[in-house]
Design a protein around this motif. Sequence first.
Motif, short mmCIF file in Angstrom:
data_model
loop_
_atom_site.label_atom_id
_atom_site.label_comp_id
_atom_site.label_asym_id
_atom_site.label_seq_id
_atom_site.Cartn_x
_atom_site.Cartn_y
_atom_site.Cartn_z
N ARG A 50 85.73 21.70 65.83
CA ARG A 50 87.23 21.50 65.15
C ARG A 50 86.81 20.51 64.18
O ARG A 50 87.46 20.37 63.19
CB ARG A 50 87.97 21.14 66.13
CG ARG A 50 89.59 21.21 65.55
CD ARG A 50 90.57 20.96 66.52
NE ARG A 50 90.54 22.37 67.41
CZ ARG A 50 91.36 22.17 68.44
NH1 ARG A 50 92.41 21.28 68.72
NH2 ARG A 50 91.44 23.26 69.25
N ASP A 106 83.33 27.68 63.49
CA ASP A 106 83.44 27.37 64.83
C ASP A 106 82.14 28.42 65.44
O ASP A 106 81.34 28.47 64.72
CB ASP A 106 84.62 27.98 65.50
CG ASP A 106 84.82 29.32 65.27
OD1 ASP A 106 83.99 30.15 64.65
OD2 ASP A 106 86.12 29.80 65.07
N GLU A 107 82.05 28.42 66.65
CA GLU A 107 80.91 29.22 67.45
C GLU A 107 80.81 30.54 66.95
O GLU A 107 79.93 31.46 67.36
CB GLU A 107 81.12 29.24 68.74
CG GLU A 107 80.69 27.70 69.27
CD GLU A 107 81.86 26.79 69.17
OE1 GLU A 107 81.70 25.56 69.57
OE2 GLU A 107 83.06 27.04 68.97
N VAL A 132 87.31 29.82 73.53
CA VAL A 132 86.98 28.48 73.21
C VAL A 132 85.70 27.80 73.99
O VAL A 132 85.66 28.08 75.26
CB VAL A 132 88.32 27.68 73.59
CG1 VAL A 132 88.12 26.23 73.37
CG2 VAL A 132 89.64 28.09 73.02
N CYS A 133 84.76 27.09 72.97
CA CYS A 133 83.79 26.74 73.79
C CYS A 133 84.05 25.23 74.05
O CYS A 133 84.47 24.26 73.40
CB CYS A 133 82.58 26.65 72.77
SG CYS A 133 81.91 28.39 72.74
N ASP A 134 83.78 24.90 75.46
CA ASP A 134 83.77 23.47 75.85
C ASP A 134 82.76 23.09 76.49
O ASP A 134 82.48 23.11 77.58
CB ASP A 134 85.14 23.58 76.86
CG ASP A 134 85.46 22.06 77.31
OD1 ASP A 134 84.95 21.12 76.67
OD2 ASP A 134 86.14 21.97 78.22
N GLY A 135 81.88 22.41 75.68
CA GLY A 135 80.62 21.78 76.08
C GLY A 135 79.54 22.91 76.51
O GLY A 135 79.39 23.86 75.55
N GLN A 177 80.57 25.24 78.76
CA GLN A 177 81.32 26.29 79.24
C GLN A 177 82.01 26.86 78.12
O GLN A 177 82.51 26.60 77.03
CB GLN A 177 82.36 25.88 80.12
CG GLN A 177 81.33 25.21 81.49
CD GLN A 177 80.76 26.14 82.21
OE1 GLN A 177 81.15 27.05 82.39
NE2 GLN A 177 79.53 25.54 82.57
N GLN A 237 85.42 29.02 77.61
CA GLN A 237 86.74 29.49 78.00
C GLN A 237 87.31 30.72 77.28
O GLN A 237 87.54 30.62 76.16
CB GLN A 237 87.83 28.50 77.98
CG GLN A 237 87.35 27.17 78.59
CD GLN A 237 87.16 27.05 80.03
OE1 GLN A 237 87.73 27.68 80.85
NE2 GLN A 237 86.33 26.19 80.69
N THR A 272 85.85 32.20 82.65
CA THR A 272 84.73 30.82 82.16
C THR A 272 83.44 31.17 82.61
O THR A 272 83.11 31.96 83.57
CB THR A 272 85.18 29.68 83.15
OG1 THR A 272 86.48 29.05 83.01
CG2 THR A 272 84.19 28.39 82.97
N LYS A 290 78.11 28.90 78.68
CA LYS A 290 77.91 29.42 77.29
C LYS A 290 76.29 29.69 76.89
O LYS A 290 76.17 30.72 76.19
CB LYS A 290 77.77 27.98 76.10
CG LYS A 290 77.62 28.15 74.70
CD LYS A 290 77.88 26.99 73.88
CE LYS A 290 77.83 27.30 72.64
NZ LYS A 290 78.01 26.09 71.75
#
Length: 329
Positions: A2, A53-54, A128-131, A133, A135, A144, A147
């Motif tokens: 972001r 984004d990814e 949503v990519c969080d590190g 992981q 989501q 979950t 990645k």
Amino acid sequence: MREINKLMREKAAKLLGDGTVERVLAWRSGEFFYDNAPAFFADAEACQEIVYDEFCPANLSKYLMQTSRRGLRTAVFLKPCDTYGLNQLLKDHRVKRELVYAVGTPCSGMVDIKKIKAAGAKAIVKVVCDGEQVQVTTAAGNLTMPKREVLLDKCRMCKGSAYKIADDELGQPLETPAFTGDKFAGVKAVETMSAEERFAFWQQELSKCIRCNACRDICPACSCEQCIFDKPDSPVAGKAYADPVEEQLFHIIRAYHVAGRCVGCGECARVCPQGVKLGLLNMKFIKDINSFFGAYQAGEDAVTPAPLTDYRLNDAETEIALKGGERHV
């Protein structure tokens, strides 16, 4: 991502606003959140539509051929792996360096929506990519998943976070997926087959092709001004296959055409709607070139001659190399 998206919009608006460039090449939202598409932007206000984004896997370097032909100074946002493509286009004299403002764009790996769906996610609303992981929000609940397991195939063989060409960089480099395997594992598996098995394997793969030309159109190494398959007077111009030989002809010719120039960006396989294992063909050539002439990475820079376009006295003669003989001097 972001924060990078914010920096990208600001950089694009500034470059257009102060007249540094006449166009900006980036990504815009598609019909769905996971199909962001390449897009040109001509004014600072429109840059607010830029997304990153990814789900921005496309290598934008090939689109620079359009702006270069028109003489438009263009800023392009390039992920580390994309910079190899720009170097190859510069080396092939398909893009004018003075008309390109390359902005290095950090990337930590792009996600494959097909793999997310294959992992059991249905009626997906948001990802949503969080590190490490991912989501996934669905109509039936949340999931979950690691990645690493849903990265695009080309990202699983990431070349690293270094930009091979850049006039500017956005933020700090991100940690890229660590690749520790053998990039030629798939090629070696095919090489263990008998001649009959290999023929059947490739006949099956290439029979899937619908000749949409997506692989050719996205490839930074496949950049002829007019492809032989588009020439009206060419016997191979038609899209409909008359027989199995013609069916195989397109991809064999294309693979030979980019031999020694394929940067290994994986875009051909990514955009193929039929899932043809195009990367295997290219990786086979890369493996053999490395074996005959020494390790070589296309697009590493914009000046080093490719093995197949440069002659040296210690180059291996193909016949000798195949028999395991010594290289001639």
